[in-house]
Motif scaffolding. Structure first.
Motif: not given
Length: 268
Positions: A204-212, A216-217
């Motif tokens: 989940l951590n990796g998925i959210r990082i990619e989402r950010l 552009g965050l």
């Protein structure tokens, strides 16, 4: 109505593509004018025709329609004339010419080409419902849903909901966020329709990082912080325990696999 505007109502007992395509071609011949088209699809009742024509009367719209049933064509013609509306019957002449040449009467059945049946319309209704109640913590969606999915953000609630709706299940999904109180209807879990989703925290951590990154965050935002994810999991676990619902780990599962597992809880 402005002189350079014209309202066109397209009415059909199926998709309305035939009438829409013809009217769009017509509109192309008048580039300096705007033909505002409003399409009404899968109109299958006299009452609905009446409702649409009353609306058309307010804007003096031109009516372009395709109906296979003589009764519905006749009713629209009569009602349009009563309201002084101009109308174009795009189905009658082709049907009459072909029927005359073949010496046969048309079957007057809806959408034979597309083989639309009750299951099809149930699926469309389920999909519309699911999109309407995506990521909402709201009583109407929870009450009317066949399935309610709960879980933290990025546990595939939305794509899973859409897939289940394609299978014909009205699906609502509710995000579990520590700062937002869950609707009591979720906690009550009437008809045992709630299913919880969880996932491996590292994934989940990796998925959210990619989402950010896609947004552009920076990857140091609170949304992807390990501490925040742990907080959300603790909260979600407590809510799902309170509900007493089944919990599915979506880690390394595709949507189809998860859907099968979800539906296994709803077998008689």
């Amino acid at each position: 109505m402005a002189n350079n505007n014209l309202d066109v109502f397209i009415i059909s007992d199926c998709t309305g593509k035939t009438a829409k395509n013809l009217m769009e071609s017509t509109a192309g011949q008048f580039p300096d004018y705007e033909l505002k088209m409003k399409t009404f699809t899968f109109v299958r009742s006299i009452e609905k025709i009446e409702e649409i024509l009353m609306e058309a009367k307010e804007v003096n719209a031109i009516i372009a329609y395709t109906f296979v049933k003589t009764k519905m064509r006749n009713f629209l013609n009569e009602t349009a004339e009563k309201y002084n509306l101009e109308y174009i019957n795009m189905m009658e002449k082709p049907l009459n010419i072909v029927a005359k040449r073949l010496g046969k009467q048309p079957k007057q059945q809806f959408a034979l080409k597309y083989q639309l049946d009750e299951a099809y319309f149930d699926r469309i209704e389920a999909m519309e419902f699911t999109l309407k109640f995506d990521d909402l913590n709201e009583s109407k969606g929870i009450a009317e849903a066949d399935i309610v999915l709960v879980g933290v953000s990025r546990t595939s609630k939305t794509p899973l909901s859409v897939h289940l709706s394609y299978l014909g299940y009205k699906t609502a999904n509710v995000p579990l966020v520590p700062e937002v109180e869950v609707h009591p209807a979720v906690l009550e879990n009437n008809n045992n329709k709630v299913v919880g989703l969880t996932i491996d925290p590292k994934l989940l951590n990796g998925i959210r990082i990619e989402r950010l990154k896609k947004m552009g965050l920076g990857d140091d935002a609170t949304y992807a912080a390990k501490e925040r994810i742990e907080e959300e999991f603790e909260y979600a676990d407590s809510i799902m325990k309170k509900i007493g619902c089944p919990i599915i780990d979506v880690t390394d599962k595709n949507i189809e696999e998860t859907a099968i597992e979800v539906l296994s809880y709803f077998k008689d």
